[in-house]
Design a protein around this motif. Structure first.
Motif, short mmCIF file in Angstrom:
data_model
loop_
_atom_site.label_atom_id
_atom_site.label_comp_id
_atom_site.label_asym_id
_atom_site.label_seq_id
_atom_site.Cartn_x
_atom_site.Cartn_y
_atom_site.Cartn_z
N THR A 133 -1.61 13.38 -6.06
CA THR A 133 -1.35 11.97 -6.30
C THR A 133 -1.66 11.61 -7.74
O THR A 133 -2.64 12.06 -8.30
CB THR A 133 -2.22 11.11 -5.35
OG1 THR A 133 -1.92 11.47 -4.00
CG2 THR A 133 -1.98 9.66 -5.53
N ILE A 172 -0.69 3.92 -7.12
CA ILE A 172 -0.75 5.27 -6.57
C ILE A 172 0.66 5.78 -6.30
O ILE A 172 1.49 5.06 -5.78
CB ILE A 172 -1.65 5.31 -5.31
CG1 ILE A 172 -1.90 6.74 -4.85
CG2 ILE A 172 -1.06 4.50 -4.19
CD1 ILE A 172 -3.00 6.85 -3.80
N GLU A 173 0.89 7.02 -6.70
CA GLU A 173 2.19 7.64 -6.48
C GLU A 173 1.96 9.07 -6.02
O GLU A 173 1.25 9.83 -6.66
CB GLU A 173 2.98 7.65 -7.79
CG GLU A 173 4.31 8.34 -7.68
CD GLU A 173 5.04 8.46 -9.01
OE1 GLU A 173 6.00 9.22 -9.06
OE2 GLU A 173 4.63 7.81 -9.99
N THR A 174 2.54 9.41 -4.87
CA THR A 174 2.42 10.77 -4.36
C THR A 174 3.40 11.66 -5.11
O THR A 174 4.60 11.39 -5.12
CB THR A 174 2.69 10.82 -2.85
OG1 THR A 174 1.74 9.98 -2.20
CG2 THR A 174 2.57 12.23 -2.31
N ILE A 218 0.83 -1.21 0.00
CA ILE A 218 0.00 0.00 0.00
C ILE A 218 0.86 1.26 0.00
O ILE A 218 2.03 1.23 0.39
CB ILE A 218 -0.94 0.05 1.23
CG1 ILE A 218 -0.15 0.12 2.54
CG2 ILE A 218 -1.92 -1.11 1.22
CD1 ILE A 218 -1.00 0.38 3.77
N GLU A 219 0.26 2.33 -0.46
CA GLU A 219 0.78 3.68 -0.28
C GLU A 219 -0.21 4.36 0.64
O GLU A 219 -1.42 4.22 0.47
CB GLU A 219 0.82 4.45 -1.61
CG GLU A 219 1.99 4.15 -2.48
CD GLU A 219 3.31 4.67 -1.94
OE1 GLU A 219 3.33 5.75 -1.31
OE2 GLU A 219 4.31 3.99 -2.14
N ILE A 220 0.29 5.09 1.63
CA ILE A 220 -0.60 5.76 2.57
C ILE A 220 -0.11 7.19 2.77
O ILE A 220 1.08 7.42 2.95
CB ILE A 220 -0.69 4.99 3.91
CG1 ILE A 220 -1.66 5.65 4.87
CG2 ILE A 220 0.67 4.79 4.52
CD1 ILE A 220 -2.00 4.81 6.09
N GLU A 221 -1.02 8.14 2.64
CA GLU A 221 -0.72 9.55 2.88
C GLU A 221 -1.80 10.12 3.77
O GLU A 221 -2.98 9.83 3.60
CB GLU A 221 -0.68 10.34 1.56
CG GLU A 221 0.53 10.08 0.72
CD GLU A 221 1.84 10.55 1.35
OE1 GLU A 221 1.82 11.38 2.28
OE2 GLU A 221 2.89 10.08 0.89
N ALA A 256 0.10 0.03 -3.90
CA ALA A 256 1.43 0.62 -4.16
C ALA A 256 1.75 0.67 -5.65
O ALA A 256 2.45 1.58 -6.09
CB ALA A 256 2.50 -0.16 -3.41
N ASN A 257 1.22 -0.26 -6.42
CA ASN A 257 1.53 -0.27 -7.85
C ASN A 257 0.63 0.65 -8.66
O ASN A 257 0.79 0.76 -9.86
CB ASN A 257 1.46 -1.69 -8.40
CG ASN A 257 0.08 -2.30 -8.31
OD1 ASN A 257 -0.78 -1.84 -7.56
ND2 ASN A 257 -0.14 -3.36 -9.06
N ILE A 264 -5.36 5.82 1.07
CA ILE A 264 -4.63 4.55 1.01
C ILE A 264 -4.95 3.90 -0.33
O ILE A 264 -6.11 3.83 -0.73
CB ILE A 264 -5.06 3.61 2.16
CG1 ILE A 264 -4.94 4.32 3.50
CG2 ILE A 264 -4.24 2.32 2.14
CD1 ILE A 264 -5.71 3.66 4.62
N LYS A 277 3.32 16.75 -1.50
CA LYS A 277 2.55 16.84 -0.27
C LYS A 277 3.07 18.02 0.53
O LYS A 277 4.27 18.19 0.70
CB LYS A 277 2.68 15.56 0.54
CG LYS A 277 1.91 15.63 1.85
CD LYS A 277 2.08 14.37 2.67
CE LYS A 277 1.41 14.56 4.00
NZ LYS A 277 1.60 13.44 4.90
#
Length: 136
Positions: free
Chosen positions: A131, A119-121, A82-85, A116-117, A113, A124
């Motif tokens: 994103t 979402i890319e921040t 995951i990607e989480i911001e 990971a494959n 959230i 910020k």
């Protein structure tokens, strides 16, 4: 989840990908759940390729547990993680003076959230999370 459509995973009946599905989960929906139920709700959505937005963030221990559980479920061919911001809301008015004095963090924040494959921040800061979300 109430209000969810039959268009699970952003696919039409013929299987064509028609976009990115975003699940926006209210604080009221999360309020009645245990920590593990929250984590399961989030991870099930993300594993389906959805972006999950929480109106109110997770407690620090819940966020740590989310990362821990995610790490155990990663597999190169199936789930990349995951990607989480998190975007903190303005100083929470319901946070007590004692909480502020003790440095306790309020859970009043917006959390995004996603897989990971996908979402890319990009950027910020205190006012913006930018994103890029790919279709695959």
């Amino acid at each position: 989840m109430p209000g969810a459509t039959s268009n699970v995973g952003g696919r039409d009946d013929d299987g064509a990908d028609d976009g990115v599905r975003i699940d926006m989960i209210s604080g009221a929906r999360m309020e009645g759940l245990t920590g593990m139920e929250k984590i399961r709700l989030i991870l099930d959505g993300v594993r389906d390729g959805n972006i999950v937005i929480l109106e109110e963030g997770l407690a620090p221990d819940e966020e740590s547990k989310l990362i821990e559980v995610t790490m155990t479920e990663i597999s190169p061919d199936d789930f990349t993680g995951i990607e989480i911001e998190t975007y903190p809301k303005a100083e929470a008015s319901n946070q007590s003076f004692l909480d502020k004095l003790m440095g306790r963090e309020s859970t009043q924040k917006l959390t995004v959230i996603g897989p990971a494959n996908r979402i890319e921040t990009l950027h910020k800061d205190e006012n913006l999370i930018s994103t890029l979300v790919s279709r695959k």
